[in-house]
Design a protein around this motif. Sequence first.
Motif, PDB file in Angstrom:
ATOM      1  N   SER A  44     -41.110 -16.480  38.418  1.00  0.00           N
ATOM      2  CA  SER A  44     -42.390 -15.939  37.963  1.00  0.00           C
ATOM      3  C   SER A  44     -43.005 -16.856  36.929  1.00  0.00           C
ATOM      4  O   SER A  44     -43.828 -16.433  36.133  1.00  0.00           O
ATOM      5  N   SER A  45     -42.593 -18.135  36.937  1.00  0.00           N
ATOM      6  CA  SER A  45     -43.203 -19.066  35.993  1.00  0.00           C
ATOM      7  C   SER A  45     -44.678 -19.232  36.356  1.00  0.00           C
ATOM      8  O   SER A  45     -45.065 -19.092  37.520  1.00  0.00           O
ATOM      9  N   ASP A  92     -45.237 -28.217  33.347  1.00  0.00           N
ATOM     10  CA  ASP A  92     -44.099 -27.775  32.529  1.00  0.00           C
ATOM     11  C   ASP A  92     -43.419 -28.965  31.858  1.00  0.00           C
ATOM     12  O   ASP A  92     -43.017 -28.889  30.693  1.00  0.00           O
ATOM     13  N   ALA A  93     -43.274 -30.058  32.603  1.00  0.00           N
ATOM     14  CA  ALA A  93     -42.624 -31.249  32.043  1.00  0.00           C
ATOM     15  C   ALA A  93     -43.479 -31.863  30.930  1.00  0.00           C
ATOM     16  O   ALA A  93     -42.953 -32.366  29.930  1.00  0.00           O
ATOM     17  N   VAL A  94     -44.798 -31.812  31.098  1.00  0.00           N
ATOM     18  CA  VAL A  94     -45.688 -32.358  30.062  1.00  0.00           C
ATOM     19  C   VAL A  94     -45.617 -31.486  28.812  1.00  0.00           C
ATOM     20  O   VAL A  94     -45.558 -31.987  27.683  1.00  0.00           O
ATOM     21  N   TYR A 145     -52.964 -24.548  34.701  1.00  0.00           N
ATOM     22  CA  TYR A 145     -51.885 -24.841  35.654  1.00  0.00           C
ATOM     23  C   TYR A 145     -52.458 -25.207  37.023  1.00  0.00           C
ATOM     24  O   TYR A 145     -51.944 -26.099  37.705  1.00  0.00           O
ATOM     25  N   GLY A 146     -53.519 -24.519  37.413  1.00  0.00           N
ATOM     26  CA  GLY A 146     -54.149 -24.842  38.695  1.00  0.00           C
ATOM     27  C   GLY A 146     -54.721 -26.249  38.703  1.00  0.00           C
ATOM     28  O   GLY A 146     -54.591 -26.990  39.691  1.00  0.00           O
ATOM     29  N   THR A 147     -55.336 -26.627  37.601  1.00  0.00           N
ATOM     30  CA  THR A 147     -55.903 -27.975  37.498  1.00  0.00           C
ATOM     31  C   THR A 147     -54.790 -29.019  37.533  1.00  0.00           C
ATOM     32  O   THR A 147     -54.920 -30.065  38.185  1.00  0.00           O
ATOM     33  N   ALA A 148     -53.690 -28.740  36.862  1.00  0.00           N
ATOM     34  CA  ALA A 148     -52.549 -29.651  36.927  1.00  0.00           C
ATOM     35  C   ALA A 148     -52.046 -29.775  38.362  1.00  0.00           C
ATOM     36  O   ALA A 148     -51.772 -30.892  38.839  1.00  0.00           O
ATOM     37  N   LEU A 149     -51.969 -28.659  39.053  1.00  0.00           N
ATOM     38  CA  LEU A 149     -51.492 -28.668  40.441  1.00  0.00           C
ATOM     39  C   LEU A 149     -52.433 -29.458  41.350  1.00  0.00           C
ATOM     40  O   LEU A 149     -51.990 -30.226  42.213  1.00  0.00           O
TER      41      LEU A 149
END
Length: 135
Positions: free
Chosen positions: A3-4, A81-83, A70-74
């Motif tokens: 659920s992250s 998460d690593a960043v 998170y969507g933009t990162a994807l």
Amino acid sequence: MSSSPAELVRQFHLAFGLDARGTPTEVSPALAAHRGELLAEEAAEVAEVAVSGPLDRLAHELADVVYVAYGTALVHGIDLDAVIAEIHRSNMTKLGPDGQIARRADGKVLKGEHYEAPDVPAVLRRQGWVPGGAA
Ligand SMILES: [Mg+2]
């Protein structure tokens, strides 16, 4: 099932046919601008309710910012998460080995002599990023 936020947002992007990349990639200027606008809209909504609330609206808009981030990162193929882990590692170096915290008069935590800046390019290279490279 995880659920992250990263996993939840990935489910959303896959369910709605939105972009999802697995390697850090420069995307088209139009797509990059669109993602930036979505995030700016959500950040503006946080600013609207930040002081006056109500608290449920603030919680909602904060979650929207994180979700869209998170969507933009994807979309860009970034493992956010690593960043975030690297930013956290850097931030924690503001604490000296003696446990001393340097603060400005207004309370802001200062970067001490042991501070290490985050190395985000290194994180992205570990994810397969080739700076300036063709996607
Ligand atoms: Mg919103």
